[in-house]
Structure formats: structure tokens, C-alpha cells
Design an enzyme around this catalytic site. Structure first.
Site, PDB file in Angstrom:
ATOM      1  CG  HIS A 226     -11.570  -7.180   7.418  1.00 56.58           C
ATOM      2  ND1 HIS A 226     -12.198  -7.130   8.604  1.00 56.58           N
ATOM      3  CD2 HIS A 226     -11.041  -5.639   7.255  1.00 56.58           C
ATOM      4  CE1 HIS A 226     -12.212  -5.985   9.190  1.00 56.58           C
ATOM      5  NE2 HIS A 226     -11.652  -5.027   8.565  1.00 56.58           N
TER       6      HIS A 226
ATOM      7  CG  HIS B 278      -6.517  -5.790  12.238  1.00 52.93           C
ATOM      8  ND1 HIS B 278      -7.185  -4.846  12.909  1.00 52.93           N
ATOM      9  CD2 HIS B 278      -6.762  -5.634  11.053  1.00 52.93           C
ATOM     10  CE1 HIS B 278      -7.796  -4.329  11.944  1.00 52.93           C
ATOM     11  NE2 HIS B 278      -7.589  -4.688  10.873  1.00 52.93           N
TER      12      HIS B 278
ATOM     13  CG  HIS C  10     -12.958  -0.355   6.407  1.00 57.74           C
ATOM     14  ND1 HIS C  10     -11.855   0.273   6.987  1.00 57.74           N
ATOM     15  CD2 HIS C  10     -12.929  -1.600   7.004  1.00 57.74           C
ATOM     16  CE1 HIS C  10     -11.016  -0.608   7.750  1.00 57.74           C
ATOM     17  NE2 HIS C  10     -11.782  -1.725   7.661  1.00 57.74           N
TER      18      HIS C  10
ATOM     19  CG  HIS D 169      -7.285  -6.751   6.200  1.00 59.78           C
ATOM     20  ND1 HIS D 169      -7.582  -7.327   7.200  1.00 59.78           N
ATOM     21  CD2 HIS D 169      -6.908  -5.444   6.371  1.00 59.78           C
ATOM     22  CE1 HIS D 169      -7.984  -6.295   8.089  1.00 59.78           C
ATOM     23  NE2 HIS D 169      -7.455  -5.203   7.515  1.00 59.78           N
TER      24      HIS D 169
ATOM     25  CG  HIS E 109      -4.650  -1.205  10.084  1.00 56.56           C
ATOM     26  ND1 HIS E 109      -5.434  -0.339   8.983  1.00 56.56           N
ATOM     27  CD2 HIS E 109      -5.438  -2.543  10.055  1.00 56.56           C
ATOM     28  CE1 HIS E 109      -6.100  -1.351   8.441  1.00 56.56           C
ATOM     29  NE2 HIS E 109      -6.214  -2.234   8.676  1.00 56.56           N
TER      30      HIS E 109
ATOM     31  CD  GLU F 241     -11.174  -5.919  15.760  1.00 57.72           C
ATOM     32  OE1 GLU F 241     -11.560  -4.951  15.471  1.00 57.72           O
ATOM     33  OE2 GLU F 241     -12.059  -6.745  16.537  1.00 57.72           O
TER      34      GLU F 241
ATOM     35  CG  HIS G 261     -13.944  -0.922  12.043  1.00 57.08           C
ATOM     36  ND1 HIS G 261     -13.080  -2.025  12.704  1.00 57.08           N
ATOM     37  CD2 HIS G 261     -13.338  -1.204  10.671  1.00 57.08           C
ATOM     38  CE1 HIS G 261     -12.372  -2.830  11.760  1.00 57.08           C
ATOM     39  NE2 HIS G 261     -12.375  -2.103  10.705  1.00 57.08           N
TER      40      HIS G 261
END
Length: 624
Positions: free
Chosen positions: A202, A322, A171, A362, A326, A307, A175
Site C-alpha cells: 500500500h 484500516h 488490489h 492510505h 474503508h 489492518e 487481498h
């Protein structure tokens, strides 16, 4: 300078970063290109979801990327290492190494060796440090990893999945390959279908997680529903060595609160605006112009919007659902910062998969993508059929045909490159693995010419938690992609064998610090994607002790209609399904996840299947 010499200079940059002091290079001694850096202090946890952190990191990686030559690049990295936040340095330097042309063939060392404290419980690291104090001369140490929970928490049954070191490293690395702030006009390279890859990678992680939940007797996850709901508790058992603070635990029963940077009202407003755009079939760009969410580009546009990445059509209006989600979930225990606590693991791409809320959040995000997919027409038989090609039989070739055995394997992680120790110190840990197997596909070509096919291989549970047969439209969101490959199909009968290790989803090999120091894996043919991909040992779900029923789906489509500009010579594109192909367009015109990316009106496989498809019953059996 040889490639090996270059690699050695790169490796030095990433060693012992947990031991850096707060001393910074004075402003007047810095390279002018680095003057506007150092806003995020040493010791704080960097988050590439946090807007301010990401803006500074982007400034740094773009500066490093534009260095005049390799020596200039190393000079800038060495200075930046003395100035900027430790986590930000690793992120930005990694992005630069992975994309600079003069770094082709070079590897970034594994994040789990750079910052082992993000992967190994604090109790284990403390034990390793104690053992190091009593080390005999030239002694190599090995410590066993500590458990992070017990049976009082049912979610602990999934610890092998959520805490898998290479799953979390995947992950992080994904990114790096697809930074949210990637600007093609600055970097000179376009990331093809980047928004769609964000959605698909995802979505697949959520599908995999649900498959494993069902493997251990848990129900599929309940998606995050709304911003007012109370949250389950979670404790990561991680302590950051750069700050000395724990990654925050989340007591049971908390809920998201406004942050100084973003409010719940804004999050709800952004979600409603995105859903409105999906329902209307278009979004508005930052000039007020309507942008259609068409079949070809709609999912890519939405991925960038949700995103939100640099490609977002209108970040001011649609926000950053998104990324801020987080951050808010990571700050739920100290939302206004009054206690100077570290955030929780959700703030970091290398730790967030440890937390059950990651998957639930997610799934909430994916439900928006699915709302868009539901607005598209169902695939017709014509779109699904490959004329004159049929699959007659598919077999999993393993010790026992059509049964894949899984088990727990042991591995070791070296700590001494990330932590100052007097010698080699390894942590022994366990991870899921599976026996070697291959697919044997029997294909008939009823034409008089050689055809070229794209073979698509997926896997999903056959029954739900209660033992009921899953209807196909419910099952489709549990289908995980195992492989996708191109193969010629000669006239008549063909037997095509494909090894599971050749998967287009998994990465073949991650080289350690020590291997890279010895020159292993240093190869000019390497690309950024050589280390991007799902871990091979996690290719299939765990299954259960008596053998869990799955369906293996194989479909062959017309490669002549699928491929993009012929087949490029994809060097080391291990996990092309998740990570694309370097400096090329995504090498498949079909939507990612085809044919399971859209709702299916057939209830059973037989109602849906065309001759070029096959559904095969298999079992996955776990042994302790």
C-alpha cells in the site's frame, strides 16, 4: 482428471454470477458443512473490510479449502453458489482455488470478467445491453468506454490511474493471496511477513499515485488528517448488476459519521493506542504481555495490528483501524442505513482504488508506519556498503538512452462471461503504457572471487511541484520499486542487462476466460502468485509532454547476507516484491523498501551514496 478438465469445472463456477436469482437451496437439502451460511443476502455488496461479511466468508473459504478431494471441492462450490452472496462466493472460492494443493496450476478467471460492472461505467454497460438486443446473428459487438468526468474536476486527470482495470484487479487479487483472516493453524500454511507486505504494497501504491499526480501537474495528495474533516466529492459511475443499485456517490462536504457497528470515538481511540505503542516501542498482546516492536519484526506486528488481520496481537484493544475506515468512508452518505443505499466503492477491494480518498486514507495509515520507521536508527555506511563492489554507470536502454516514452494504448474487455448476452461483447478502453526498455548496469568487482549481488532498482521524481530539487528524505517516500533480482558478479568489470518485463513487481500475464477455456496458461507450474502483481503497463509513471525529470536508483547488496535459506526455485513468482513466494519465506532478509524505508539525514544523493549505489538522471516523456 486432466488439468484442463479441472480448469473447465472451475470456470463454470464463475460465469454469469450477475444473473443469479435469490432462490436458495433449502436448509435440509444442503451439505451439512454449509449449514451456517447465507447470512449476507444475495444482491448486497460483499465487503472483505466488513467484519461480519468477512467472518462468513472465512467460514466458507476454510470449508472449501478442507474439502476431501477435488470432486468434493467442486460439489461444495456448486452448492455454495446456490446459497451465498454472489460477491462472497467469488471471494471465498477464489481463496480456496488459489491455495488448495489439488488446484495447483489452475487459475481463477479475471475478476474484471466475472464482475465487469465493477470496472466498466454503467453507461457503457447499458449501451452494450442495448446493442445486444439488436445484434445480428453471429455478430461480435464492440462498444467504447464512456468518460466518468470532465475538466471541472482536476482529479479527472488521474482517471487513467485510478480507473485502470488491471490496477484495481491487482488490489482485489492481492487481498485474495493475503486474506486478513488467514489462520495458519487452520490452513496449514504460514504467510511470511504478511503484515509487512500489507504496509509495503500500500505504501508503494501511494508513492506511485503521487508520482502520477506530479506527472499531470497536480500537487502531491494531502493525507486524510482526522475523522472530523469534510471530504471531497466522488462519483464512480458504477452500477451493481447483482443489486440494481449504483455504487453510491459522495457529495462534496460530507464527513464520517458513527455506524451501527463502530463509532468515530473507537477509531480515534484505536489510532491513539497504536501511536502510543509506536512511541513506547512495544504493544500489549491480549494477555497484557509487552511485545517489543523490534527492528526485525516491528513493522510486521504493526501491519497486522493496523489492518487488522488474524495475526493482530490484540484486536480487542487496538481495533481494526484500516478495515473499518474503508467501511465508514463507503457509508458516509447513508451511515445508519435508513435509505438502503449501496455503499460507495471504498467497501470493495476491486473498486476502492477508483476513489481519491483511498490514497489519502492510505497515506494517513502509512504515516503511522513512518512514525515507527522514524524510531529506528538511520542506516549506517557499513549497513549500506557492499565491500569491493561498485557501480560505475547505469543506463536506461530505450529508443533514446535514458528517456522512457509513455503513451495511451487500447485494449478490450469481454463482458459476456459476467453478463448474460447473446454473443461476444467487448468494451474498448484505453490505458497507459510505455515503450520497451532495459537497464544496463556497469559493476566492478575489486575482489578475486565471484560475488553474488541483490540488485535493487527504484525510481522517483527529481523535483517537487514547484520545480525545486527534492531533498532526499522527502524524495525517499516517492521512490517506487521497479525491480529486485539476484545476479552473479565476476572479478573485474561486469555489464548486467535486465529487461523491464522481468520486473519483480509486475505480473507477466493475466489469462482471460477464453484463453483458460482453450487451455492457455493451464500449467502445473503455476502458483497463486502467477496472477498477483502490479500491471506491467503501469510499471513507470506517466511523465509529461516535455519530459519529466526522474532519478533512477540502483543499489547492489550482498546476496549472501540477503537471501533466506538459499535461493528457492520460485515458480512463477512474478511479483515477488509485492506478493512474496508461495510456501517460502519472503526471499530477502532486508526490510521491504530498503534503503528508503527509514528516514535519511543526508540532503543530497551524493551525501548518501556509497560506491555500490548509483543515482542516474532520466526523463519520462508522454505522447498523446
Amino acid at each position: 482428471m486432466t488439468l484442463k478438465e479441472k480448469q473447465d469445472r472451475i470456470l463454470v463456477l464463475f460465469e454469469h454470477l450477475t444473473s443469479l436469482t435469490k432462490h436458495q437451496l433449502p436448509e435440509d437439502q444442503r451439505d451439512p458443512r454449509l449449514h451456517d451460511l447465507g447470512h449476507l443476502h444475495r444482491g448486497e455488496l460483499f465487503s472483505c473490510f466488513h467484519k461480519e461479511h468477512l467472518e462468513e466468508a472465512t467460514h466458507l473459504y476454510e470449508t472449501l479449502y478442507k474439502a476431501k478431494n477435488f470432486d468434493d471441492f467442486i460439489h461444495l462450490c456448486e452448492e455454495a453458489r446456490q446459497i451465498v452472496n454472489e460477491g462472497m462466493f467469488v471471494y471465498a472460492a477464489s481463496v480456496a482455488v488459489l491455495h488448495r494443493d489439488d488446484c495447483k496450476g489452475l487459475a481463477v478467471p479475471p475478476i474484471q470478467e466475472i464482475f465487469p460492472d465493477r470496472f466498466i461505467p454503467a453507461e457503457t454497460i447499458t449501451q452494450a445491453m442495448k446493442d445486444d438486443h439488436h445484434r445480428k446473428e453471429h455478430e461480435d459487438l464492440v462498444v467504447d468506454i464512456e468518460e466518468t468526468g470532465n475538466i471541472l474536476n482536476p482529479e479527472q486527470r488521474l482517471a487513467y490511474f485510478r480507473e485502470d482495470i488491471e490496477v484495481n484487479a491487482h488490489h482485489w487479487h492481492w487481498h485474495l493471496v493475503f486474506p486478513a483472516t488467514w489462520r495458519p493453524e487452520v490452513m496449514g500454511k504460514v504467510k511470511d511477513r504478511k503484515g509487512e507486505l500489507f504496509y509495503y504494497m500500500h505504501q508503494q501504491m501511494c508513492a506511485r499515485y503521487d508520482c502520477d499526480r506530479m506527472s499531470v501537474g497536480l500537487q502531491r495528495m494531502i493525507p486524510f488528517q482526522n475523522f472530523e474533516e469534510t471530504l471531497e466529492g466522488y462519483s464512480a459511475h458504477l452500477t451493481s448488476l447483482v443489486s440494481g443499485l449504483h455504487y453510491a456517490s459522495r457529495p462534496e462536504g460530507l464527513h464520517i459519521r458513527d455506524l451501527n457497528d463502530v463509532s468515530l470515538q473507537e477509531m480515534e481511540r484505536w489510532r491513539e493506542r497504536i501511536l502510543e505503542g509506536i512511541n513506547l516501542g512495544h504493544v500489549h498482546d491480549d494477555h497484557g504481555k509487552e511485545v517489543e516492536l523490534d527492528e526485525e519484526h516491528g513493522i510486521d506486528i504493526l501491519g497486522a495490528l493496523i489492518e487488522s488481520s488474524h495475526e493482530s496481537k490484540n484486536e480487542e484493544y487496538y481495533g481494526s483501524l484500516h478495515n473499518w475506515g474503508h467501511v465508514m468512508l463507503a457509508r458516509v452518505h447513508d451511515h445508519d442505513g435508513r435509505f438502503h443505499e449501496n455503499p460507495g466503492v471504498m467497501s470493495d477491494t476491486s473498486t476502492s482504488l477508483r476513489d481519491p480518498i483511498f490514497y489519502r486514507y492510505h497515506r494517513f495509515i502509512d504515516n503511522m508506519f513512518q512514525e515507527y520507521k522514524a524510531s529506528l536508527h538511520h542506516y549506517t555506511k557499513t549497513e549500506l556498503t557492499f565491500p569491493e563492489i561498485s557501480i560505475s554507470h547505469v543506463t536506461i536502454k530505450a529508443k533514446v538512452p535514458n528517456i522512457i516514452h509513455t503513451f495511451m494504448a487500447t485494449d478490450e474487455l469481454e463482458l459476456s462471461h459476467g453478463i448474460h448476452l447473446d454473443g461476444s461483447t467487448k468494451v474498448k478502453y484505453h490505458h497507459l503504457n510505455h515503450e520497451a526498455f532495459s537497464y544496463e548496469i556497469q559493476v566492478e568487482n575489486h575482489s578475486d572471487t565471484v560475488k553474488h549481488g541483490t540488485f535493487r532498482v527504484f525510481l522517483a521524481p527529481k523535483y517537487d511541484e514547484l520545480g525545486n530539487r527534492l531533498i532526499l528524505n522527502e524524495q525517499r517516500r516517492l521512490f517506487i520499486e521497479l525491480d529486485k533480482f539476484h545476479h552473479g558478479i565476476h572479478k573485474g568489470h561486469n555489464t548486467i542487462v535486465r529487461n523491464s518485463t522481468e520486473s519483480s513487481v509486475t505480473v507477466s500475464k493475466i489469462h482471460t476466460f477464453n484463453e483458460l477455456k482453450a487451455g492457455v496458461g493451464v500449467d502445473e507450474k503455476n502458483t497463486e502468485y502467477c496472477s498477483c502483481g502490479w500491471p506491467q503497463h503501469m510499471l513507470v509513471p506517466r511523465g509529461n509532454e516535455k519530459g519529466m525529470d526522474f532519478q533512477l536508483f540502483v543499489m547492489v547488496t550482498d546476496w549472501e547476507g540477503d537471501h533466506v535459506n538459499g535461493e528457492p526455485s520460485l515458480i512463477c513468482a512474478d511479483a515477488v516484491s509485492y506478493c512474496g513466494a508461495r510456501d517460502h519465506k519472503y526471499p530477502d532478509k532486508k526490510p521491504m523498501g530498503f534503503p528508503f524505508d527509514r528516514p535519511i539525514d543526508a540532503r543530497t544523493p551524493s551525501q548518501f551514496a556509497t560506491p555500490n549505489m548509483s543515482f542516474t538522471d532520466i526523463r519520462i516523456q508522454f505522447s498523446h
